[in-house]
Design a protein around this motif. Sequence first.
Motif, PDB file in Angstrom:
ATOM      1  N   ASP A 125       0.856  -1.183   0.000  1.00  0.00           N
ATOM      2  CA  ASP A 125       0.000   0.000   0.000  1.00  0.00           C
ATOM      3  C   ASP A 125       0.895   1.236   0.000  1.00  0.00           C
ATOM      4  OD1 ASP A 125      -2.332  -1.498   0.166  1.00  0.00           O
ATOM      5  OD2 ASP A 125      -2.520  -1.266   2.330  1.00  0.00           O
ATOM      6  N   HIS A 126       0.492   2.268  -0.732  1.00  0.00           N
ATOM      7  CA  HIS A 126       1.229   3.526  -0.791  1.00  0.00           C
ATOM      8  C   HIS A 126       0.264   4.650  -0.465  1.00  0.00           C
ATOM      9  CE1 HIS A 126       4.744   1.557  -2.554  1.00  0.00           C
ATOM     10  NE2 HIS A 126       3.856   0.814  -3.196  1.00  0.00           N
ATOM     11  N   ILE A 127       0.712   5.625   0.318  1.00  0.00           N
ATOM     12  CA  ILE A 127      -0.130   6.723   0.766  1.00  0.00           C
ATOM     13  C   ILE A 127       0.148   7.967  -0.070  1.00  0.00           C
ATOM     14  CG2 ILE A 127      -0.821   8.176   2.719  1.00  0.00           C
ATOM     15  CD1 ILE A 127      -1.388   5.193   3.133  1.00  0.00           C
ATOM     16  N   ILE A 128      -0.897   8.523  -0.682  1.00  0.00           N
ATOM     17  CA  ILE A 128      -0.814   9.785  -1.412  1.00  0.00           C
ATOM     18  C   ILE A 128      -1.548  10.830  -0.571  1.00  0.00           C
ATOM     19  CG2 ILE A 128      -1.394  11.033  -3.526  1.00  0.00           C
ATOM     20  CD1 ILE A 128      -1.601   8.277  -4.924  1.00  0.00           C
ATOM     21  N   GLU A 129      -0.879  11.962  -0.293  1.00  0.00           N
ATOM     22  CA  GLU A 129      -1.482  13.037   0.490  1.00  0.00           C
ATOM     23  C   GLU A 129      -1.425  14.323  -0.318  1.00  0.00           C
ATOM     24  OE1 GLU A 129      -0.303  12.022   5.017  1.00  0.00           O
ATOM     25  OE2 GLU A 129       1.370  12.373   3.634  1.00  0.00           O
ATOM     26  N   ALA A 130      -2.493  15.109  -0.237  1.00  0.00           N
ATOM     27  CA  ALA A 130      -2.566  16.391  -0.934  1.00  0.00           C
ATOM     28  C   ALA A 130      -2.977  17.468   0.059  1.00  0.00           C
ATOM     29  CB  ALA A 130      -3.565  16.318  -2.076  1.00  0.00           C
ATOM     30  N   THR A 131      -2.278  18.599   0.029  1.00  0.00           N
ATOM     31  CA  THR A 131      -2.617  19.729   0.904  1.00  0.00           C
ATOM     32  C   THR A 131      -2.647  21.006   0.076  1.00  0.00           C
ATOM     33  OG1 THR A 131      -0.281  20.029   1.498  1.00  0.00           O
ATOM     34  CG2 THR A 131      -1.624  18.717   2.993  1.00  0.00           C
ATOM     35  N   LEU A 132      -3.582  21.885   0.453  1.00  0.00           N
ATOM     36  CA  LEU A 132      -3.737  23.164  -0.212  1.00  0.00           C
ATOM     37  C   LEU A 132      -4.310  24.133   0.818  1.00  0.00           C
ATOM     38  CD1 LEU A 132      -3.543  24.547  -3.056  1.00  0.00           C
ATOM     39  CD2 LEU A 132      -5.938  23.966  -3.356  1.00  0.00           C
ATOM     40  N   PRO A 133      -3.715  25.331   0.970  1.00  0.00           N
ATOM     41  CA  PRO A 133      -4.235  26.282   1.950  1.00  0.00           C
ATOM     42  C   PRO A 133      -5.727  26.553   1.724  1.00  0.00           C
ATOM     43  CG  PRO A 133      -2.129  27.048   1.103  1.00  0.00           C
ATOM     44  CD  PRO A 133      -2.535  25.865   0.272  1.00  0.00           C
ATOM     45  N   GLY A 134      -6.480  26.537   2.834  1.00  0.00           N
ATOM     46  CA  GLY A 134      -7.912  26.782   2.763  1.00  0.00           C
ATOM     47  C   GLY A 134      -8.738  25.526   2.558  1.00  0.00           C
ATOM     48  N   TYR A 135      -8.069  24.354   2.506  1.00  0.00           N
ATOM     49  CA  TYR A 135      -8.759  23.083   2.269  1.00  0.00           C
ATOM     50  C   TYR A 135      -8.291  22.040   3.285  1.00  0.00           C
ATOM     51  CZ  TYR A 135     -10.241  24.980  -2.188  1.00  0.00           C
ATOM     52  OH  TYR A 135     -10.817  25.759  -3.155  1.00  0.00           O
ATOM     53  N   HIS A 136      -9.154  21.071   3.548  1.00  0.00           N
ATOM     54  CA  HIS A 136      -8.763  19.941   4.384  1.00  0.00           C
ATOM     55  C   HIS A 136      -7.812  19.056   3.581  1.00  0.00           C
ATOM     56  CE1 HIS A 136     -11.592  20.670   7.637  1.00  0.00           C
ATOM     57  NE2 HIS A 136     -12.551  20.873   6.741  1.00  0.00           N
TER      58      HIS A 136
END
Length: 131
Positions: free
Chosen positions: A62-73
């Motif tokens: 299993d591989h974890i992909i994470e996404a972050t953007l200011p103003g969003y969860h």
Amino acid sequence: MAAGGIAAVHYFVVPLDVLLAWRNPARLSIATEPEGASLRLNGVALAAPSPTVVSVKRDLADHIIEATLPGYHQARAIARYDRSVSLSFLLRLQKDPAAVVPSGSTDSGAPSAPSSPTPPSAAPPSPAPAP
């Protein structure tokens, strides 16, 4: 019996089309809605924001992909490289209503709070009386 073994591998372990491409590097395509999010793959920051494509080595993990953007969860997905030949993921980020929007940027139409009234300026000093 060999045909039964191949069918078992195809259905329970790795699809045959993936098995045929196993030794070749795979292209992992990652997109987000909205675009421009910072991405991490297994905890390691990717050089480019979304959308992007990276080369990966196929495995059974299993591989974890994470996404972050200011103003969003933050958005997160679990990726497997052994399920299909084409590796493509779309992460949808949900707007964070509690997020502070940086000044100078426009919000999505939310009414802004009224500004506080400006205090009146002090009257200019009167001219000095003539001697």
